[in-house]
Design a protein around this motif. Structure first.
Motif, mmCIF file in Angstrom:
data_model
loop_
_atom_site.group_PDB
_atom_site.id
_atom_site.type_symbol
_atom_site.label_atom_id
_atom_site.label_comp_id
_atom_site.label_asym_id
_atom_site.label_seq_id
_atom_site.Cartn_x
_atom_site.Cartn_y
_atom_site.Cartn_z
ATOM 1 N N VAL A 11 88.400 15.457 49.622
ATOM 2 C CA VAL A 11 87.690 14.197 49.768
ATOM 3 C C VAL A 11 88.134 13.308 48.608
ATOM 4 C CG1 VAL A 11 85.436 13.068 49.873
ATOM 5 C CG2 VAL A 11 85.725 15.371 50.834
ATOM 6 N N SER A 12 88.789 12.200 48.909
ATOM 7 C CA SER A 12 89.263 11.289 47.864
ATOM 8 C C SER A 12 88.100 10.518 47.259
ATOM 9 C CB SER A 12 90.260 10.282 48.441
ATOM 10 O OG SER A 12 91.424 10.934 48.862
ATOM 11 N N VAL A 13 88.109 10.433 45.937
ATOM 12 C CA VAL A 13 87.100 9.665 45.209
ATOM 13 C C VAL A 13 87.806 8.791 44.181
ATOM 14 C CG1 VAL A 13 85.334 11.438 45.568
ATOM 15 C CG2 VAL A 13 86.695 11.472 43.478
ATOM 16 N N ARG A 14 87.117 7.732 43.750
ATOM 17 C CA ARG A 14 87.674 6.856 42.713
ATOM 18 C C ARG A 14 87.202 7.254 41.319
ATOM 19 N NH1 ARG A 14 86.214 3.290 46.945
ATOM 20 N NH2 ARG A 14 84.247 2.893 45.901
ATOM 21 N N ASP A 15 85.987 7.804 41.225
ATOM 22 C CA ASP A 15 85.386 8.162 39.938
ATOM 23 C C ASP A 15 84.821 9.572 40.078
ATOM 24 O OD1 ASP A 15 83.463 8.590 37.881
ATOM 25 O OD2 ASP A 15 83.152 6.430 37.662
ATOM 26 N N LEU A 50 84.727 22.170 49.180
ATOM 27 C CA LEU A 50 84.992 20.741 49.150
ATOM 28 C C LEU A 50 85.709 20.435 47.857
ATOM 29 C CD1 LEU A 50 81.647 19.163 50.411
ATOM 30 C CD2 LEU A 50 83.736 19.619 51.698
ATOM 31 N N TYR A 51 86.870 19.838 47.959
ATOM 32 C CA TYR A 51 87.681 19.461 46.803
ATOM 33 C C TYR A 51 87.585 17.952 46.667
ATOM 34 C CZ TYR A 51 92.218 18.071 44.719
ATOM 35 O OH TYR A 51 93.214 17.465 43.996
ATOM 36 N N LEU A 52 86.861 17.486 45.666
ATOM 37 C CA LEU A 52 86.769 16.064 45.375
ATOM 38 C C LEU A 52 87.784 15.743 44.306
ATOM 39 C CD1 LEU A 52 84.157 16.589 46.895
ATOM 40 C CD2 LEU A 52 82.995 15.060 45.312
ATOM 41 N N GLY A 53 88.595 14.734 44.549
ATOM 42 C CA GLY A 53 89.616 14.399 43.570
ATOM 43 C C GLY A 53 90.144 12.991 43.740
ATOM 44 N N VAL A 54 90.658 12.467 42.641
ATOM 45 C CA VAL A 54 91.336 11.179 42.657
ATOM 46 C C VAL A 54 92.778 11.466 43.063
ATOM 47 C CG1 VAL A 54 92.039 9.187 41.288
ATOM 48 C CG2 VAL A 54 89.821 10.293 40.839
ATOM 49 N N PRO A 55 93.228 10.961 44.220
ATOM 50 C CA PRO A 55 94.579 11.284 44.681
ATOM 51 C C PRO A 55 95.639 10.684 43.759
ATOM 52 C CG PRO A 55 93.543 9.703 46.159
ATOM 53 C CD PRO A 55 92.514 10.092 45.154
ATOM 54 N N GLU A 56 96.706 11.461 43.531
ATOM 55 C CA GLU A 56 97.803 10.992 42.689
ATOM 56 C C GLU A 56 98.612 9.903 43.368
ATOM 57 O OE1 GLU A 56 100.268 14.081 41.128
ATOM 58 O OE2 GLU A 56 98.548 15.311 40.546
ATOM 59 N N ARG A 57 98.714 9.982 44.706
ATOM 60 C CA ARG A 57 99.477 8.984 45.473
ATOM 61 C C ARG A 57 98.664 8.559 46.685
ATOM 62 N NH1 ARG A 57 104.382 12.772 45.435
ATOM 63 N NH2 ARG A 57 104.064 12.656 47.672
ATOM 64 N N GLU A 58 98.848 7.316 47.090
ATOM 65 C CA GLU A 58 98.075 6.737 48.189
ATOM 66 C C GLU A 58 98.210 7.528 49.490
ATOM 67 O OE1 GLU A 58 95.376 4.538 50.125
ATOM 68 O OE2 GLU A 58 95.786 4.466 47.976
ATOM 69 N N GLU A 59 99.365 8.111 49.754
ATOM 70 C CA GLU A 59 99.533 8.846 51.019
ATOM 71 C C GLU A 59 98.662 10.104 51.104
ATOM 72 O OE1 GLU A 59 103.377 9.852 48.666
ATOM 73 O OE2 GLU A 59 102.165 8.082 48.987
ATOM 74 N N ALA A 61 95.426 9.950 50.004
ATOM 75 C CA ALA A 61 94.043 9.464 50.035
ATOM 76 C C ALA A 61 93.414 9.794 51.380
ATOM 77 C CB ALA A 61 93.989 7.963 49.777
ATOM 78 N N SER A 62 92.190 10.260 51.349
ATOM 79 C CA SER A 62 91.490 10.626 52.580
ATOM 80 C C SER A 62 90.342 9.661 52.849
ATOM 81 C CB SER A 62 90.935 12.056 52.474
ATOM 82 O OG SER A 62 89.959 12.134 51.459
ATOM 83 N N ARG A 63 89.996 9.558 54.107
ATOM 84 C CA ARG A 63 88.785 8.863 54.548
ATOM 85 C C ARG A 63 88.202 9.791 55.592
ATOM 86 N NH1 ARG A 63 85.970 5.950 52.081
ATOM 87 N NH2 ARG A 63 87.477 4.343 51.711
ATOM 88 N N CYS A 64 87.024 10.315 55.326
ATOM 89 C CA CYS A 64 86.501 11.328 56.223
ATOM 90 C C CYS A 64 85.007 11.155 56.462
ATOM 91 C CB CYS A 64 86.778 12.719 55.665
ATOM 92 S SG CYS A 64 86.027 13.021 54.060
ATOM 93 N N THR A 65 84.542 11.864 57.476
ATOM 94 C CA THR A 65 83.118 12.027 57.737
ATOM 95 C C THR A 65 82.826 13.508 57.601
ATOM 96 O OG1 THR A 65 83.109 10.172 59.288
ATOM 97 C CG2 THR A 65 81.259 11.709 59.404
ATOM 98 N N LEU A 66 81.872 13.833 56.745
ATOM 99 C CA LEU A 66 81.466 15.219 56.539
ATOM 100 C C LEU A 66 80.120 15.434 57.222
ATOM 101 C CD1 LEU A 66 82.278 15.494 52.736
ATOM 102 C CD2 LEU A 66 83.642 16.399 54.628
ATOM 103 N N TYR A 67 80.011 16.486 58.006
ATOM 104 C CA TYR A 67 78.772 16.810 58.710
ATOM 105 C C TYR A 67 78.172 18.062 58.086
ATOM 106 C CZ TYR A 67 80.331 13.622 62.374
ATOM 107 O OH TYR A 67 80.746 12.516 63.079
ATOM 108 N N PHE A 68 76.891 17.988 57.712
ATOM 109 C CA PHE A 68 76.192 19.106 57.093
ATOM 110 C C PHE A 68 75.012 19.520 57.971
ATOM 111 C CE2 PHE A 68 78.221 16.904 53.581
ATOM 112 C CZ PHE A 68 78.796 17.952 52.883
#
Length: 121
Positions: A11-15, A50-59, A61-68
């Motif tokens: 899951v891509s994050v900015r912070d 779940l791996y939350l991280g700031v992606p090193e390169r734009e390609e 980057a993820s955009r997802c919907t997580l269902y719990f």
């Protein structure tokens, strides 16, 4: 040879610090570890990490919907609304069959990913 079950989701994050607070403290998902010196954090969601991280390169980057899955969607929805998490409305039925109803409600995390709660009744 066939693929095994999903083991990890990125899951891509900015912070990373803000994301850790949200996923650990607001959603209540157990934090496994953060990688020292790297913008990466790993959480235990059942058998899936779940791996939350700031992606090193734009390609990457993820955009997802997580269902719990939740045991009580009404109380969990109320808890998240009270915590200030943006909601897209109250829990509602999305499917009925002869034995059960599938209820869902949706929220947004700090990075714009959709978080779905689901309960079968």
């Amino acid at each position: 040879m066939a693929l095994g079950p999903v083991a990890q989701i990125h899951v891509s994050v900015r912070d990373i610090d803000r994301a850790v607070v949200f996923y650990r403290d607001v959603l209540g998902i157990p934090l496994l570890f953060q990688v020292p010196g790297q913008p990466m954090a790993f959480f235990a969601s059942g058998d899936v990490r779940l791996y939350l991280g700031v992606p090193e390169r734009e390609e990457f980057a993820s955009r997802c919907t997580l269902y719990f899955r939740v045991d009580d969607i009404d109380s969990e929805h109320a808890r998240l609304v009270a915590a200030g998490v943006e909601s897209f409305g109250p829990p509602h039925v999305v499917h009925r069959d002869g034995a059960t109803e599938l209820w869902m409600s949706f929220f947004t995390d700090p990075d714009g990913h959709k978080i779905g709660l689901m309960q079968e009744r």
